[in-house]
Design a protein around this motif. Structure first.
Motif, mmCIF file in Angstrom:
data_model
loop_
_atom_site.group_PDB
_atom_site.id
_atom_site.type_symbol
_atom_site.label_atom_id
_atom_site.label_comp_id
_atom_site.label_asym_id
_atom_site.label_seq_id
_atom_site.Cartn_x
_atom_site.Cartn_y
_atom_site.Cartn_z
ATOM 1 N N LEU A 16 82.849 -23.331 11.552
ATOM 2 C CA LEU A 16 82.609 -23.366 12.990
ATOM 3 C C LEU A 16 81.161 -23.743 13.285
ATOM 4 O O LEU A 16 80.891 -24.657 14.071
ATOM 5 N N LEU A 20 86.321 -22.312 21.089
ATOM 6 C CA LEU A 20 85.405 -21.993 19.984
ATOM 7 C C LEU A 20 84.420 -23.119 19.703
ATOM 8 O O LEU A 20 83.242 -22.869 19.393
ATOM 9 N N LYS A 24 89.782 -18.461 14.704
ATOM 10 C CA LYS A 24 88.369 -18.139 14.493
ATOM 11 C C LYS A 24 88.124 -17.676 13.060
ATOM 12 O O LYS A 24 87.143 -18.072 12.419
#
Length: 303
Positions: A197, A278, A190
């Motif tokens: 992202l 994610l 992350k």
């Protein structure tokens, strides 16, 4: 007249690969494949240099490739040698390239992460049927490339510093493995993804395609078990449970796991799990090709 032979050699952070091909019907036809798990990224030391032991491991593989080029009869000049993340990163890459030249007989080109992403996408398009916007994920030994494209057009490309060899060193170098290791790996994914992202999710895709070793290791396992080769979150969650239940660090009791892929299997599964969660990926399909096939396409155009 027989079409000339040419070879694409890729020096990855996990594996060194060589494809020998000739052009048939305006497309490269692979006639020989060579591969060795060199795990170059394992040799990155605290001072940023590559250890002599692993450097020699790489040179030994290149000596084998040189022998195979002669055996296959590849003409001088029809060889491209491409290096990726580890050789981009180490402080003694010039030394490696200098020592490799007399061994292999061809200079090494160290490409940028962005160029690597482009070649991965070209290799995927040339070998993988499909239409619409596609997300391509290539988890290497020390970097992961993300590309979103439509047909031959690339809409987004990035190369990020995470891979199955480096994650194995950071999170899975001890035994037994624990849930916390997977949690820590996800947190690192992350962090490394950062603003990419939201950029990836904003563009979106119709289909997700995975390339190279970490994805191949899961698909090989599924094929061995007679299951669908489509990777899902459920598949990865089940594999994580199997990894955590192992009583031996060789993990050879995991049915269908290639022993050669076992050392970095947990790290690859951890990265895939994090990306599924994610990026909210539902299904991941295996690409027919990636970097080495992209290099081969370029060679086919000029040989």
């Amino acid at each position: 007249m027989t079409a000339p032979l040419y070879a694409a050699i890729t020096l990855g952070s996990n594996s060194f690969n060589m494809l020998v091909a000739q052009t048939v019907g305006q497309q490269p036809k692979v006639i020989a494949k060579y591969k060795r798990k060199v795990r170059l990224a394992e040799g990155i030391q605290k001072d940023g240099s590559l250890s002599e032991e692993v450097l020699l491991r790489g040179l030994d593989c290149l000596a084998m490739f040189a022998d195979m080029l002669k055996k296959e009869g590849v003409s001088a000049g029809n060889v491209a040698v491409i290096a990726t993340a580890t050789l981009r990163k180490i402080s003694n890459s010039d030394d490696f390239c200098r020592r490799a030249l007399p061994v292999l007989g061809y200079p090494i080109e160290i490409i940028s992460g962005m160029r690597e992403a482009e070649l991965i996408y070209q290799g995927m398009v040339a070998t993988t049927a499909g239409e619409g916007r596609r997300l391509v994920i290539d988890i290497g030994g020390a970097s992961t490339e993300f590309i979103i494209g439509d047909g031959t057009s690339i809409l987004l490309k990035t190369s990020l510093p995470m891979g199955c060899v480096t994650f194995n060193e950071s999170f899975f170098s001890h035994f037994p493995m624990q849930q916390l290791d997977f949690d820590d790996a996800k947190a690192r994914v992350k962090t490394v993804l950062g603003e990419q992202l939201s950029a990836l999710k904003r563009l979106g895709w119709h289909c997700a395609v995975g390339a190279s070793g970490s994805v191949q290791s899961v698909v090989e396992l599924l094929n061995h078990r007679g299951l669908s080769s489509v990777i899902t979150l459920e598949v990865l969650s089940d594999l994580k449970r199997e990894i955590l239940s192992q009583s031996d660090e060789s993990m050879l009791s995991i049915s269908g796991l290639n022993p050669e892929r076992a050392p970095t299997f947990a790290a690859g599964v951890a990265i895939l799990l994090a990306l599924f969660e994610l990026l909210e990926i539902e299904k991941l399909y295996l690409s027919g090709g990636a970097l080495r096939e992209g290099v081969l396409q370029n060679l086919a155009n000029c040989c």
